[in-house]
Design a protein around this motif. Structure first.
Motif, PDB file in Angstrom:
ATOM      1  N   PHE A 101      23.496   0.518  16.692  1.00 38.28           N
ATOM      2  CA  PHE A 101      23.013   0.479  15.310  1.00 38.28           C
ATOM      3  C   PHE A 101      22.702  -0.965  14.956  1.00 38.28           C
ATOM      4  CE2 PHE A 101      27.569  -0.062  15.275  1.00 38.28           C
ATOM      5  CZ  PHE A 101      27.806  -1.043  14.331  1.00 38.28           C
ATOM      6  N   ALA A 102      22.045  -1.161  13.820  1.00 39.03           N
ATOM      7  CA  ALA A 102      21.628  -2.504  13.405  1.00 39.03           C
ATOM      8  C   ALA A 102      22.041  -2.769  11.962  1.00 39.03           C
ATOM      9  CB  ALA A 102      20.117  -2.661  13.545  1.00 39.03           C
ATOM     10  N   ASP A 103      22.197  -4.061  11.653  1.00 38.53           N
ATOM     11  CA  ASP A 103      22.537  -4.465  10.287  1.00 38.53           C
ATOM     12  C   ASP A 103      21.472  -3.992   9.306  1.00 38.53           C
ATOM     13  OD1 ASP A 103      24.786  -5.830  11.178  1.00 38.53           O
ATOM     14  OD2 ASP A 103      23.769  -7.763  11.297  1.00 38.53           O
ATOM     15  N   VAL A 104      21.921  -3.604   8.119  1.00 35.71           N
ATOM     16  CA  VAL A 104      21.024  -3.213   7.019  1.00 35.71           C
ATOM     17  C   VAL A 104      21.307  -4.103   5.822  1.00 35.71           C
ATOM     18  CG1 VAL A 104      20.321  -1.337   5.485  1.00 35.71           C
ATOM     19  CG2 VAL A 104      21.021  -0.825   7.838  1.00 35.71           C
ATOM     20  N   PRO A 105      20.257  -4.723   5.248  1.00 34.52           N
ATOM     21  CA  PRO A 105      18.863  -4.703   5.686  1.00 34.52           C
ATOM     22  C   PRO A 105      18.621  -5.636   6.874  1.00 34.52           C
ATOM     23  CG  PRO A 105      19.097  -6.108   3.743  1.00 34.52           C
ATOM     24  CD  PRO A 105      20.458  -5.507   4.010  1.00 34.52           C
ATOM     25  N   VAL A 108      27.670   6.011  11.130  1.00 29.43           N
ATOM     26  CA  VAL A 108      28.577   4.868  11.137  1.00 29.43           C
ATOM     27  C   VAL A 108      28.542   4.122   9.803  1.00 29.43           C
ATOM     28  CG1 VAL A 108      28.430   4.583  13.637  1.00 29.43           C
ATOM     29  CG2 VAL A 108      26.812   3.360  12.180  1.00 29.43           C
ATOM     30  N   ARG A 109      27.996   4.740   8.761  1.00 28.52           N
ATOM     31  CA  ARG A 109      27.843   4.094   7.460  1.00 28.52           C
ATOM     32  C   ARG A 109      29.111   4.289   6.629  1.00 28.52           C
ATOM     33  NH1 ARG A 109      22.557   7.479   6.060  1.00 28.52           N
ATOM     34  NH2 ARG A 109      24.165   9.045   6.576  1.00 28.52           N
ATOM     35  N   VAL A 110      29.795   3.202   6.369  1.00 30.08           N
ATOM     36  CA  VAL A 110      31.045   3.255   5.613  1.00 30.08           C
ATOM     37  C   VAL A 110      30.765   3.762   4.199  1.00 30.08           C
ATOM     38  CG1 VAL A 110      32.965   1.912   4.691  1.00 30.08           C
ATOM     39  CG2 VAL A 110      32.056   1.395   6.966  1.00 30.08           C
ATOM     40  N   GLY A 111      31.507   4.775   3.787  1.00 34.30           N
ATOM     41  CA  GLY A 111      31.317   5.363   2.469  1.00 34.30           C
ATOM     42  C   GLY A 111      30.470   6.613   2.469  1.00 34.30           C
ATOM     43  N   SER A 112      29.855   6.930   3.591  1.00 37.46           N
ATOM     44  CA  SER A 112      29.045   8.147   3.695  1.00 37.46           C
ATOM     45  C   SER A 112      29.950   9.378   3.703  1.00 37.46           C
ATOM     46  CB  SER A 112      28.209   8.122   4.977  1.00 37.46           C
ATOM     47  OG  SER A 112      27.631   9.402   5.222  1.00 37.46           O
ATOM     48  N   GLY A 130      34.079  -5.596  10.019  1.00 40.89           N
ATOM     49  CA  GLY A 130      32.976  -5.688   9.070  1.00 40.89           C
ATOM     50  C   GLY A 130      31.602  -5.523   9.692  1.00 40.89           C
ATOM     51  N   LEU A 131      31.532  -4.824  10.848  1.00 36.98           N
ATOM     52  CA  LEU A 131      30.263  -4.677  11.554  1.00 36.98           C
ATOM     53  C   LEU A 131      29.451  -3.471  11.090  1.00 36.98           C
ATOM     54  CD1 LEU A 131      31.437  -5.418  15.219  1.00 36.98           C
ATOM     55  CD2 LEU A 131      30.330  -6.998  13.611  1.00 36.98           C
ATOM     56  N   LEU A 132      30.111  -2.499  10.471  1.00 35.36           N
ATOM     57  CA  LEU A 132      29.427  -1.247  10.150  1.00 35.36           C
ATOM     58  C   LEU A 132      28.593  -1.360   8.881  1.00 35.36           C
ATOM     59  CD1 LEU A 132      32.295   1.323  10.881  1.00 35.36           C
ATOM     60  CD2 LEU A 132      30.516   0.475  12.440  1.00 35.36           C
ATOM     61  N   PRO A 133      27.465  -0.653   8.835  1.00 37.10           N
ATOM     62  CA  PRO A 133      26.639  -0.659   7.624  1.00 37.10           C
ATOM     63  C   PRO A 133      27.358   0.027   6.458  1.00 37.10           C
ATOM     64  CG  PRO A 133      25.428   0.193   9.524  1.00 37.10           C
ATOM     65  CD  PRO A 133      26.864   0.132   9.914  1.00 37.10           C
ATOM     66  N   ASP A 134      27.018  -0.372   5.259  1.00 37.23           N
ATOM     67  CA  ASP A 134      27.540   0.253   4.046  1.00 37.23           C
ATOM     68  C   ASP A 134      26.583   1.354   3.590  1.00 37.23           C
ATOM     69  OD1 ASP A 134      29.315   0.187   1.510  1.00 37.23           O
ATOM     70  OD2 ASP A 134      27.271  -0.057   0.736  1.00 37.23           O
ATOM     71  N   TYR A 135      27.116   2.515   3.284  1.00 37.80           N
ATOM     72  CA  TYR A 135      26.283   3.672   2.947  1.00 37.80           C
ATOM     73  C   TYR A 135      25.413   3.403   1.728  1.00 37.80           C
ATOM     74  CZ  TYR A 135      25.161   8.527   1.649  1.00 37.80           C
ATOM     75  OH  TYR A 135      24.515   9.693   1.304  1.00 37.80           O
ATOM     76  N   GLN A 136      25.998   2.847   0.667  1.00 37.00           N
ATOM     77  CA  GLN A 136      25.217   2.618  -0.547  1.00 37.00           C
ATOM     78  C   GLN A 136      24.149   1.554  -0.326  1.00 37.00           C
ATOM     79  OE1 GLN A 136      25.135   4.502  -3.131  1.00 37.00           O
ATOM     80  NE2 GLN A 136      26.818   5.784  -2.368  1.00 37.00           N
ATOM     81  N   THR A 137      24.461   0.547   0.483  1.00 34.99           N
ATOM     82  CA  THR A 137      23.455  -0.461   0.816  1.00 34.99           C
ATOM     83  C   THR A 137      22.291   0.172   1.559  1.00 34.99           C
ATOM     84  OG1 THR A 137      25.125  -2.213   0.912  1.00 34.99           O
ATOM     85  CG2 THR A 137      23.034  -2.621   2.049  1.00 34.99           C
TER      86      THR A 137
END
Length: 207
Positions: A63-67, A88-92, A181-188
């Motif tokens: 996976f890749a950083d967002v944005p 892998v989106r935290v908060g999803s 802290g590598l995982l993307p954030d769902y809301q982001t």
């Protein structure tokens, strides 16, 4: 062409209509307008990749950083794979869940994975060949991986002894990647995709 959403938000399965006769066959394996109608925005195509894998090879979970992330349109042009979409989106609401699809050179289905989703696959045949259309060019500093054999994910890979790259074998677990802290954030991720849907320019560095 049929496009259906998967159970994980941000992922779709695409089944093309094939036209065959004694000469061979023809199909539209990608239609930007129909995909955009389903996804909400056109897929930018700055890079295309091709991977060839021996039977039993497992690649991912990447996976890749967002944005800006990296959306992918994946299809198998030779052989067969089991392709995995991993949230892998935290908060999803489906964080840590995965969905498998068979991609092969018979039904010739494709998968679209939106920004922030994890991707991996297992080759079911020798020389299984995947073609990727990508929304951004490769950026090694923004690319990450989660171990594909992580017990927390419990992915049912169809390989007795999965063959991993050195990078994937050394990848952290989902929990370790979250702590780091590598995982993307769902809301982001949702906000970024919404900016694409609205036609706004989400970044201005030329990517």
């Amino acid at each position: 062409m049929k496009i259906r959403p998967l159970s994980i938000d941000g992922a779709w399965e695409i089944t093309p209509q094939q036209y065959g006769d004694p000469r061979g066959l023809f199909m539209e394996w990608y239609r930007f307008d129909r995909l955009a109608a389903a996804v909400g925005h056109p897929l930018r195509l700055p890079q295309g990749n091709l991977s060839v894998s021996a039977q039993g090879v497992v690649r991912g979970i990447h996976f890749a950083d967002v944005p800006p992330g990296q959306a992918k349109y994946v299809t198998c042009v030779r052989g067969a794979v089991i392709d995995m979409v991993v949230d892998v989106r935290v908060g999803s609401p489906t964080f840590g869940q995965w969905e498998a699809s068979r991609l092969d050179d018979v039904d010739r289905r494709a998968l679209y994975l939106g920004e922030g989703l994890g991707h991996g696959f297992c080759a079911l045949t020798e020389d299984a060949t995947l073609s990727y259309l990508c929304s951004t060019t490769y950026n090694p500093t923004a690319e990450h991986a989660v171990h594909p054999l992580d017990p927390q994910l419990a992915i049912d890979w169809p390989a007795r002894v999965p063959l991993l790259s050195t990078r994937d074998a050394a990848a952290p677990s989902l929990a370790q990647a979250r702590t780091a802290g590598l995982l993307p954030d769902y809301q982001t991720c949702r906000s970024f995709v919404a900016s694409l849907n609205s036609g706004a320019t989400p970044y201005s560095d030329g990517r």
